[in-house]
Design a protein around this motif. Structure first.
Motif, PDB file in Angstrom:
ATOM      1  N   LEU A  58     -48.121 -61.332 -14.548  1.00  0.00           N
ATOM      2  CA  LEU A  58     -47.436 -60.210 -14.376  1.00  0.00           C
ATOM      3  C   LEU A  58     -48.381 -59.033 -14.436  1.00  0.00           C
ATOM      4  O   LEU A  58     -48.084 -58.125 -13.873  1.00  0.00           O
ATOM      5  N   ARG A  61     -50.191 -58.437 -11.066  1.00  0.00           N
ATOM      6  CA  ARG A  61     -49.417 -58.046 -10.179  1.00  0.00           C
ATOM      7  C   ARG A  61     -49.106 -56.666 -10.342  1.00  0.00           C
ATOM      8  O   ARG A  61     -49.210 -55.795  -9.390  1.00  0.00           O
ATOM      9  N   PHE A  65     -49.598 -52.874  -7.924  1.00  0.00           N
ATOM     10  CA  PHE A  65     -48.389 -51.765  -7.615  1.00  0.00           C
ATOM     11  C   PHE A  65     -49.025 -50.327  -8.218  1.00  0.00           C
ATOM     12  O   PHE A  65     -48.136 -49.421  -8.221  1.00  0.00           O
ATOM     13  N   TYR A  79     -39.878 -58.836 -21.477  1.00  0.00           N
ATOM     14  CA  TYR A  79     -39.948 -60.413 -21.204  1.00  0.00           C
ATOM     15  C   TYR A  79     -39.616 -61.084 -22.377  1.00  0.00           C
ATOM     16  O   TYR A  79     -38.978 -61.997 -22.178  1.00  0.00           O
ATOM     17  N   ALA A  96     -36.385 -51.407 -18.966  1.00  0.00           N
ATOM     18  CA  ALA A  96     -36.423 -52.290 -17.794  1.00  0.00           C
ATOM     19  C   ALA A  96     -35.835 -51.411 -16.560  1.00  0.00           C
ATOM     20  O   ALA A  96     -36.157 -51.573 -15.290  1.00  0.00           O
ATOM     21  N   LEU A 100     -37.484 -50.474 -12.913  1.00  0.00           N
ATOM     22  CA  LEU A 100     -36.771 -51.251 -11.873  1.00  0.00           C
ATOM     23  C   LEU A 100     -36.367 -49.887 -10.769  1.00  0.00           C
ATOM     24  O   LEU A 100     -36.737 -50.208  -9.733  1.00  0.00           O
ATOM     25  N   MET A 103     -39.660 -49.050  -9.069  1.00  0.00           N
ATOM     26  CA  MET A 103     -40.222 -50.216  -8.300  1.00  0.00           C
ATOM     27  C   MET A 103     -39.317 -50.090  -6.992  1.00  0.00           C
ATOM     28  O   MET A 103     -40.022 -50.187  -5.920  1.00  0.00           O
ATOM     29  N   GLU A 104     -38.088 -49.893  -6.924  1.00  0.00           N
ATOM     30  CA  GLU A 104     -37.348 -49.874  -5.968  1.00  0.00           C
ATOM     31  C   GLU A 104     -37.523 -48.619  -5.134  1.00  0.00           C
ATOM     32  O   GLU A 104     -37.598 -48.737  -3.840  1.00  0.00           O
ATOM     33  N   ARG A 107     -40.691 -49.213  -3.267  1.00  0.00           N
ATOM     34  CA  ARG A 107     -40.465 -50.191  -2.018  1.00  0.00           C
ATOM     35  C   ARG A 107     -39.834 -49.535  -0.965  1.00  0.00           C
ATOM     36  O   ARG A 107     -40.479 -49.538   0.133  1.00  0.00           O
TER      37      ARG A 107
ATOM     38  N   ASP B 111     -41.122 -57.168  -4.126  1.00  0.00           N
ATOM     39  CA  ASP B 111     -39.930 -57.759  -4.042  1.00  0.00           C
ATOM     40  C   ASP B 111     -39.360 -58.987  -5.237  1.00  0.00           C
ATOM     41  O   ASP B 111     -38.527 -58.898  -5.821  1.00  0.00           O
ATOM     42  N   ALA B 113     -41.286 -59.006  -7.721  1.00  0.00           N
ATOM     43  CA  ALA B 113     -41.311 -58.447  -9.015  1.00  0.00           C
ATOM     44  C   ALA B 113     -39.850 -57.960  -9.241  1.00  0.00           C
ATOM     45  O   ALA B 113     -39.483 -57.867 -10.529  1.00  0.00           O
ATOM     46  N   ILE B 114     -39.179 -57.375  -8.539  1.00  0.00           N
ATOM     47  CA  ILE B 114     -37.974 -56.481  -8.692  1.00  0.00           C
ATOM     48  C   ILE B 114     -36.977 -57.778  -9.006  1.00  0.00           C
ATOM     49  O   ILE B 114     -36.140 -57.556 -10.005  1.00  0.00           O
ATOM     50  N   LEU B 117     -37.266 -59.001 -12.702  1.00  0.00           N
ATOM     51  CA  LEU B 117     -36.980 -57.964 -13.559  1.00  0.00           C
ATOM     52  C   LEU B 117     -35.571 -58.084 -13.584  1.00  0.00           C
ATOM     53  O   LEU B 117     -34.904 -57.841 -14.769  1.00  0.00           O
TER      54      LEU B 117
END
Lengths: 141, 141
Positions: A58, A61, A65, A79, A96, A100, A103-104, A107, B111, B113-114, B117
């Motif tokens: 993790l 990863r 990002f 986690y 969290a 999220l 990250m979205e 993306r 994707d 990772a999302i 989570l």
DNA sequence: AGAGAGCTTGACGTTAACGTCAGCGTAACG
DNA sequence: CGTTACGCTGACGTTAACGTCAAGCTCTCT
């Protein structure tokens, strides 16, 4: 006494970790110092558990990002800190959700960037010696 | 003579740039020193063109993806160096394809990772005081 | 003319994320 | 029993990406 048959491959030495994850010993020790990993000690040597390995995955990863180690540490803690009190879990969920959302959004932006670059490539392919490509769509954030 | 009516809003001062993009003057000068931006000079003052603004957008975007400024500089150069010789353009396309591959891989990982989570959040929501959530799927890269 | 406001160029400081090196322990091997 | 291999702990060096002054221009306003 050093080899418990039930503990076969349960833990890994620092070298094995380095080989498996393509990192240096220094990096692993550094992550431990930053409390991202917490290997067991066999005397003075470190032994990395499955938990450490999952976390390292993790971590690496997250780094790709563009997250900082501190960001990652906070996210990681979400986690495995389960049995805490309700308030703490509440807070964890908030963090969290924030991650999220980030990250979205990331993306979505990645999709734009990919589309831009593809368009540029396509344009560059069609005109082997034609016009001047203008800069792509620009939205000030 | 300072105000050409046709050049209205064509260029921006450093302060305007800072306000528009939420960066400091130092950052803009730094990017210029690194040849990421190349504002015009009115005497000694900088005036940022649309080209600079488009590039800055891409720079900030790239940073969010975890790219270094040097990475970004190389990618940026793909966008506006068109009239060069064939060999150079060939090389530019290669770099662009590499970047594209990296970004698409990054998107795929994002994707995952999302999803991870989200799963963790869902699990955390169901058991307000139940089990111990295990670490998510782990694939050594 | 003097006082700011705003911009400029150095030059040095800072933080993150390690790299590198020295010095020491210890465990197994010949 | 020496040495070779691996590991450990400091401690200092390094790179990227700026932050933070200091000192000096140049308009403009009063």
């Amino acid at each position: 006494m050093t080899r418990n048959p039930a503990a076969k491959a349960e833990v890994m030495t620092i070298r094995e970790m380095c080989a498996a994850y393509d990192v240096t010993p220094r990096t692993l020790r550094f992550y431990e110092a930053k409390e991202l990993l917490s290997p067991i000690r066999e005397g003075t040597r470190r032994l990395f558990t499955r938990r450490d390995r999952a976390r390292l995955t993790l971590i690496l990863r997250g780094k790709r990002f563009g997250f900082s180690l501190e960001d990652i540490r906070q996210t990681l803690d979400l986690y495995d800190r389960d049995g805490s009190d309700a308030a703490q879990r509440q807070r964890a969920c908030e963090i969290a959700r924030e991650r999220l959302a980030i990250m979205e959004a990331q993306r979505a932006e990645l999709d734009v960037a990919i589309a831009d670059l593809k368009a540029e490539l396509a344009a560059s392919a069609t005109n082997t010696a034609t016009q001047r490509g203008t800069a792509p769509s620009h939205a000030a954030e």
